[in-house]
Design a protein around this motif. Structure first.
Motif, short mmCIF file in Angstrom:
data_model
loop_
_atom_site.label_atom_id
_atom_site.label_comp_id
_atom_site.label_asym_id
_atom_site.label_seq_id
_atom_site.Cartn_x
_atom_site.Cartn_y
_atom_site.Cartn_z
N GLN A 198 0.79 -1.23 0.00
CA GLN A 198 0.00 0.00 0.00
C GLN A 198 0.83 1.28 0.00
O GLN A 198 0.28 2.37 -0.03
N CYS A 199 2.16 1.15 0.10
CA CYS A 199 3.02 2.35 0.09
C CYS A 199 3.13 2.91 -1.33
O CYS A 199 3.02 2.19 -2.32
N ARG A 200 3.40 4.22 -1.42
CA ARG A 200 3.51 4.87 -2.73
C ARG A 200 4.68 4.31 -3.52
O ARG A 200 4.59 4.11 -4.73
N TYR A 201 5.81 4.05 -2.81
CA TYR A 201 7.01 3.56 -3.49
C TYR A 201 7.23 2.08 -3.19
O TYR A 201 7.13 1.66 -2.03
N HIS A 202 7.56 1.32 -4.22
CA HIS A 202 7.72 -0.12 -4.05
C HIS A 202 8.92 -0.46 -3.17
O HIS A 202 8.96 -1.51 -2.54
N ASN A 203 9.92 0.43 -3.10
CA ASN A 203 11.11 0.18 -2.28
C ASN A 203 11.10 1.01 -1.00
O ASN A 203 12.15 1.33 -0.45
#
Length: 308
Positions: free
Chosen positions: A264-269
């Motif tokens: 659910q975070c904006r950035y995959h990393n």
């Protein structure tokens, strides 16, 4: 003959015969590959083995086969920094004895143990000991802490090994399982084991008779039979065990409540520290993720030593 390794002192192994329950002092035959692991010991407590008893061996057995492991848990090797040491194998659960007084166990210590259990796919439970020393405020605090851990999948029991309070509840966690038992020095683990394992002195004396005395025996795990089919593996203190090295990018995955938010975070990393659009940070800010757990994550990510 088939058996289970119940103690190791480095060069000798104590093996319990799977059929008769008799103990045998055994050595490994030749060189064994460590099943692809870079470890200092090919054999650990909990391993299933096949062995022979040559007539000329004066009662000593020879282990010739190690059965495939269901799972295992390792620590950093004391003697070979580039190697790990297998603590125990074929476990059903991991139990951590903690205390809130005399001494108080830190969240960092608890959470590092739980992360290690997650890394080795072991169900974990907490045993809060020394309830006889808790006042009303401490009991209320313990309920809150127990609730926090229960909400993310770690049940617990409150007991007092010294007085016998709720020992039956602890014993109810054990039947028909192989349980790894650990805890910081001073939490009353030895007293608890004495309360859980009938005739403990007789059993440990019997095992010791087959061991090489004075050869690092305190740094090796030992399997104790509670009743037939139910075993406790007593381990040295967790500080000596060390903890599994988890890559920073994978650490959040070993916190169940954070693992549920990872997509659910904006950035995959996302590292869940200060990134915009981080679902983990939002959950912590909104109280859906317990602050002590999130602080443990940040501490581990920074490689801070908060085991004490």
């Amino acid at each position: 003959m088939d058996g289970i390794v119940i103690k190791s002192t480095g060069s000798w192994y104590v093996v319990r015969d799977a059929t008769t329950g008799q103990l045998h002092r055994c050595r490994l035959r030749g060189k064994f590959k460590n099943q692809g692991l870079k470890v200092s010991n090919p054999l650990a407590v909990g391993d299933g083995v096949s062995f022979d008893l040559p007539e000329q061996a004066e009662g000593a057995g020879v282990i010739h086969t190690i059965a495939p492991r269901r799972n295992y848990i390792i620590r950093r090797s004391v003697h070979k920094s580039e190697h790990a040491h297998i603590v125990a194998a074929n476990l059903d659960q991991a139990l951590l004895v903690v205390t809130l007084v005399s001494p108080a166990t830190s969240f960092g210590f608890i959470d590092r143990f739980l992360v290690t259990a997650e890394a080795y796919h072991l169900p974990a439970q907490l045993i809060f000991n020394k309830a006889d020393l808790y006042d009303t405020d401490t009991l209320d605090y313990q309920r809150q802490i127990a609730g926090m851990y229960a909400s993310v999948g770690y049940p617990s029991v409150l007991c007092a090994a010294e007085t016998g309070e709720n020992i039956a509840e602890v014993a109810a966690m054990l039947p028909n399982k192989v349980s790894l038992l650990s805890g910081h020095s001073g939490v009353g683990k030895s007293t608890l084991i004495n309360a859980l394992v009938p005739d403990l002195d007789l059993k440990t004396a019997e095992i010791s008779a087959f061991s090489d005395k004075g050869k690092h025996t305190t740094t090796f795990a030992e399997m104790l039979e509670v009743v037939p089919g139910t075993y406790l593996i007593d381990t040295p203190g967790i500080k000596e065990l060390g903890l599994v090295d988890v890559p920073a990018a994978e650490l959040a995955g070993y916190f169940p409540e954070m693992r549920a938010l990872l997509g659910q975070c904006r950035y995959h990393n996302c590292r869940h520290v200060h990134e915009p659009g981080c679902a983990v940070i939002v959950a912590a800010d909104q109280g859906r993720l317990a602050v002590p757990r999130y602080e443990s994550y940040l501490s581990m990510l920074a490689d801070e030593d908060n085991r004490h």
